[in-house]
Scaffold this motif. Structure first.
Motif, PDB file in Angstrom:
ATOM      1  N   THR A 119       0.819  -1.218   0.000  1.00  0.00           N
ATOM      2  CA  THR A 119       0.000   0.000   0.000  1.00  0.00           C
ATOM      3  C   THR A 119       0.851   1.267   0.000  1.00  0.00           C
ATOM      4  N   TYR A 120       2.109   1.151   0.336  1.00  0.00           N
ATOM      5  CA  TYR A 120       2.980   2.323   0.358  1.00  0.00           C
ATOM      6  C   TYR A 120       3.713   2.525  -0.966  1.00  0.00           C
ATOM      7  N   GLN A 121       3.454   1.647  -1.957  1.00  0.00           N
ATOM      8  CA  GLN A 121       4.221   1.717  -3.197  1.00  0.00           C
ATOM      9  C   GLN A 121       3.955   3.017  -3.949  1.00  0.00           C
ATOM     10  N   TYR A 122       2.698   3.440  -3.992  1.00  0.00           N
ATOM     11  CA  TYR A 122       2.369   4.649  -4.755  1.00  0.00           C
ATOM     12  C   TYR A 122       3.080   5.877  -4.176  1.00  0.00           C
ATOM     13  N   ASN A 123       3.077   6.014  -2.823  1.00  0.00           N
ATOM     14  CA  ASN A 123       3.736   7.168  -2.207  1.00  0.00           C
ATOM     15  C   ASN A 123       5.238   7.172  -2.477  1.00  0.00           C
ATOM     16  N   ILE A 124       5.848   5.985  -2.438  1.00  0.00           N
ATOM     17  CA  ILE A 124       7.286   5.920  -2.702  1.00  0.00           C
ATOM     18  C   ILE A 124       7.593   6.342  -4.129  1.00  0.00           C
ATOM     19  N   VAL A 125       6.792   5.837  -5.095  1.00  0.00           N
ATOM     20  CA  VAL A 125       7.030   6.187  -6.497  1.00  0.00           C
ATOM     21  C   VAL A 125       6.841   7.677  -6.721  1.00  0.00           C
ATOM     22  N   GLU A 126       5.805   8.270  -6.153  1.00  0.00           N
ATOM     23  CA  GLU A 126       5.554   9.694  -6.327  1.00  0.00           C
ATOM     24  C   GLU A 126       6.686  10.539  -5.747  1.00  0.00           C
ATOM     25  N   LYS A 127       7.196  10.155  -4.588  1.00  0.00           N
ATOM     26  CA  LYS A 127       8.274  10.950  -3.989  1.00  0.00           C
ATOM     27  C   LYS A 127       9.575  10.806  -4.765  1.00  0.00           C
ATOM     28  N   LEU A 271       1.554   9.027  18.111  1.00  0.00           N
ATOM     29  CA  LEU A 271       0.915  10.339  17.989  1.00  0.00           C
ATOM     30  C   LEU A 271       1.162  10.959  16.619  1.00  0.00           C
ATOM     31  N   LEU A 272       2.308  10.691  16.028  1.00  0.00           N
ATOM     32  CA  LEU A 272       2.596  11.228  14.696  1.00  0.00           C
ATOM     33  C   LEU A 272       1.856  10.479  13.597  1.00  0.00           C
ATOM     34  N   LEU A 305       9.584   4.262   6.913  1.00  0.00           N
ATOM     35  CA  LEU A 305       8.129   4.122   6.918  1.00  0.00           C
ATOM     36  C   LEU A 305       7.448   5.488   6.867  1.00  0.00           C
ATOM     37  N   ALA A 306       8.018   6.485   7.546  1.00  0.00           N
ATOM     38  CA  ALA A 306       7.467   7.840   7.460  1.00  0.00           C
ATOM     39  C   ALA A 306       7.608   8.397   6.047  1.00  0.00           C
ATOM     40  N   PHE A 307       8.689   8.003   5.355  1.00  0.00           N
ATOM     41  CA  PHE A 307       8.879   8.414   3.966  1.00  0.00           C
ATOM     42  C   PHE A 307       7.840   7.784   3.038  1.00  0.00           C
ATOM     43  N   ALA A 308       7.434   6.526   3.390  1.00  0.00           N
ATOM     44  CA  ALA A 308       6.539   5.804   2.492  1.00  0.00           C
ATOM     45  C   ALA A 308       5.068   5.946   2.847  1.00  0.00           C
ATOM     46  N   ALA A 309       4.751   6.239   4.104  1.00  0.00           N
ATOM     47  CA  ALA A 309       3.357   6.188   4.534  1.00  0.00           C
ATOM     48  C   ALA A 309       2.557   7.408   4.134  1.00  0.00           C
ATOM     49  N   ALA A 310       3.162   8.573   4.053  1.00  0.00           N
ATOM     50  CA  ALA A 310       2.429   9.815   3.782  1.00  0.00           C
ATOM     51  C   ALA A 310       2.909  10.419   2.470  1.00  0.00           C
ATOM     52  N   LEU A 316       7.972  12.907   7.724  1.00  0.00           N
ATOM     53  CA  LEU A 316       9.380  12.512   7.800  1.00  0.00           C
ATOM     54  C   LEU A 316      10.172  13.486   8.659  1.00  0.00           C
ATOM     55  N   VAL A 317       9.902  14.774   8.511  1.00  0.00           N
ATOM     56  CA  VAL A 317      10.622  15.781   9.293  1.00  0.00           C
ATOM     57  C   VAL A 317      10.301  15.645  10.778  1.00  0.00           C
TER      58      VAL A 317
END
Length: 670
Positions: A119-127, A271-272, A305-310, A316-317
């Motif tokens: 499910t995180y593949q699309y976010n990784i490709v876009e980034k 929390l994040l 995971l923060a890089f891929a999840a959102a 990530l920051v």
């Protein structure tokens, strides 16, 4: 008959007797060092055995470390009246149930992460695409140039000719067929159990060994003492207590530190909005047992995971900021408060040990590297054959400050010597540094020169580097001069201080002192140090080299107005000629006190021997350290008068002369 030699012989005898009391401590001839080859061979053989028999020794090492960690809990339960069997079995059961639950939770969380990764593949490709698009200007221009070149090539390409005959049908490829035969239920069960059989057997073996070690802890200790150190019970007992205390404290305190890090991390990641925050907190607790690289791995996974999840970059920051804050708090607040990171290992040794144990036993060895290396350092501390382990891996200085300073001066590196001196001067005064570090370092150089191990060129290099060190410390000396003035005013207002220590020195206002080196460049350096110390006390202090004491140069000394003249000497052989030098100086400056500082770190004579030597040399004082030298140089006592050598009349000579005079008077009367 007049005899002049008797008085001289008596003076020489007295001087020799005093010198015998103040002789430098000569170490015995170095005994032949035993060969280290057997120890190195035994070490290599041990490493080979640990590597090839790791399936046996790895569970045993884990069991020993867990025994060290659980032994304090068992002892505490025994002290409150709990039976041994209940204390041991209850502690081990609780510990392994906790570890099992810990492992089950981690396995479940890892499985959930593996299911959610697609499910995180699309976010990784876009980034990744965004990063490519936000390249540098040169890359954008290069991409535009390639597009223009492709368009021009397409325009200039000729049109393809129409084929008259129909195209042949494409060749059909053979279809791959996989033959699948259903397995029997017994084979399926075997395939599931076989991968788990090894870890389960190892876990069971560790549990059994830990239980028996805790039951027979005292018996094992006595057997180890009988086997290894029966001839030296004190040292063996101390080694066992040291190893148990260090390893047990390290494991327990490191666990507490990791828990205080992992729980806030899991809460913060939750929390994040980071998925599986419990997993990352638990992994951080485990991975932080691995020195240096463990915290990096524990942070890399949640950051990925923060890089891929959102889709954005804010998550990530914020995740990176959370890790930075927790690391700062843990390293600078929690660890010093709990145990101060006192493992007895140097930072480089921790890294090297991690590499070695990871090569030897894999990931488990990486986790166990620090406690196992602590045991090796304890072994080197208490067993002489393995002393090299403590030297290589320990964090204690292997050279005394005086030896380190001597080594830097011998290497011609006054800059590092100055840095080390400034570090020590944060806790010491300059006079204490000179008396306990610098002068003993020069004594080492003088002893090497006396036995022929130090050439004249090397001695000159040491003297030059030491003079540079003194010049570099001039600013610190000026700061201490101001502190001495404030301290003197405070002492006058507060009254006498009965608790004055060795380096509570008198003020030198209105005093003029000349410090002269005895017979070498190294003596000149000590004279310069003494003059700088006197200047800090407010005296008008100057120093001169040993060349001025030569017969042709000593008359050029300007001694008018001097309250004291101090000869600074490292070499005891100078004392053979000191008597004549003292007499010359006292004749030139009868109003000044003339004394000698024979620098010695230990083996100083008593009061009686020192007084005899002072009497034979006709000096006003003779001291052996910096504090006494400053006090005597600034003393208000009057100089002693110089006793000239009178010839002694032979026994019976006066009586014979009287009888001869009587006979002569009788003859004249007749």
């Amino acid at each position: 008959m007049l005899k002049f030699s008797r008085g001289i012989d008596q003076d020489r005898a007295a001087t020799a007797g005093g010198l015998h009391q103040i002789a430098f401590a000569r170490g015995p001839a170095a005994a032949a060092q035993p060969s280290r080859l057997p120890t190195l061979v035994a070490t290599a053989a041990t490493v080979a055995v640990l590597y090839f028999a790791r399936d046996v020794f790895l569970p045993l090492a884990i069991a020993i470390l867990l025994t060290f960690a659980l032994a304090p809990l068992v002892s505490r339960l025994r002290r409150v009246g709990c039976p041994r069997s209940v204390a041991v079995i209850g502690t081990v059961t609780t510990a392994f149930l906790f570890l099992s639950a810990f492992g089950v939770v981690i396995a479940m969380q890892v499985s959930e992460v593996a299911q959610n990764l697609p499910t995180y593949q699309y976010n990784i490709v876009e980034k990744v695409r965004t990063l490519k698009e936000t390249g540098s200007e040169s890359q954008i221009l290069e991409r535009i140039g390639r597009v223009i070149e492709r368009i021009s090539t397409e325009i200039s390409r000729p049109e393809p000719e129409m084929r008259a005959s129909p195209e042949p049908a494409p060749e059909t490829k053979p279809l791959l067929v996989e033959i699948f035969s259903p397995q029997r239920p017994v084979e399926t069960l075997k395939n599931i159990i076989n991968p788990l059989l090894g870890p389960l057997a190892t876990t069971g073996l560790v549990i059994v060994v830990v239980i028996f070690m805790l039951f027979e802890r005292e018996e094992l200790r006595d057997r180890f003492i009988r086997l290894v150190g029966y001839g030296d019970l004190h040292r063996t007992t101390e080694a066992l207590q040291d190893a148990g205390a260090r390893v047990g404290r390290y494991l327990l305190m490191q666990l507490v530190v990791n828990i205080t890090y992992g729980i806030p991390l899991a809460i913060g990641l939750s929390l994040l909005g980071i998925p599986n925050a419990v997993l990352w907190g638990m992994l951080a607790i485990v991975l932080r047992f691995v020195p240096y690289i463990g915290p990096v791995i524990a942070a890399a996974l949640p950051l990925f995971l923060a890089f891929a999840a959102a889709p954005g970059w804010s998550l990530l920051v914020w995740t990176a900021a959370l890790f930075i804050v927790l690391e700062l708090l843990s390293n600078n607040v929690v660890e010093p408060w709990l145990y101060g990171s006192r493992t007895g290992l140097s930072p480089l040794a921790i890294i090297v040990a991690a590499i070695f144990w990871a090569w030897l036993w894999g990931p488990v060895g990486l986790v166990l590297s620090t406690p196992l290396t602590v045991c090796l350092v304890v072994l080197g501390r208490h067993v002489p054959q393995f002393e090299f382990l403590e030297i290589l891996l320990g964090n204690e200085p292997v050279l005394d400050p005086k030896e380190r300073l001597y080594q830097r001066l011998l290497a011609g590196d006054p800059d590092e010597a100055t840095d080390n001196a400034e570090d020590m001067l944060e806790e010491k005064y300059l006079v204490e540094f000179y008396d306990t570090v610098a002068i003993p370092a020069l004594l080492l150089a003088e002893r090497d020169r006396a036995r022929g191990a130090l050439t004249n060129a090397q001695a000159a290099q040491i003297a030059q580097s030491a003079n540079t060190l003194i010049a570099n410390l001039e600013e610190i000396a000026g700061e201490e001069e101001g502190e001495e003035e404030k301290g003197a005013e405070a002492q006058e207002s507060d009254g006498d201080d009965d608790d004055a220590d060795e380096y509570d020195l008198p003020p030198g206002d209105g005093k003029s002192v000349l410090c002269v080196g005895g017979r070498s460049d190294l003596d000149d350096v000590t004279a310069s140090m003494l003059a700088q110390t006197l200047w800090i006390q407010g005296a008008d202090a100057a120093h001169a080299g040993h060349e001025v004491l030569k017969a042709g140069n000593i008359k050029a000394l300007k001694l008018e107005g001097r309250n004291a003249v101090v000869l600074s000497v490292l070499d005891r052989d100078f004392m053979r000629h000191a008597k004549f030098t003292v007499r010359r100086l006292k004749r030139m400056a009868p109003a000044a006190r003339v004394g000698i500082v024979l620098w010695q770190e230990d083996g100083r004579p008593g009061t009686t021997e020192r007084d005899q030597l002072i009497e034979s040399l006709q000096a006003d004082f003779m001291v052996f350290g910096m504090g006494d030298a400053v006090r005597e140089a600034l003393s208000d006592e009057l100089p002693r008068s110089l006793k000239l050598a009178h010839p002694k009349i032979a026994p019976g000579y006066a009586m014979r002369r009287s009888k001869r005079a009587d006979r002569e008077s009788t003859v004249k009367a007749d």
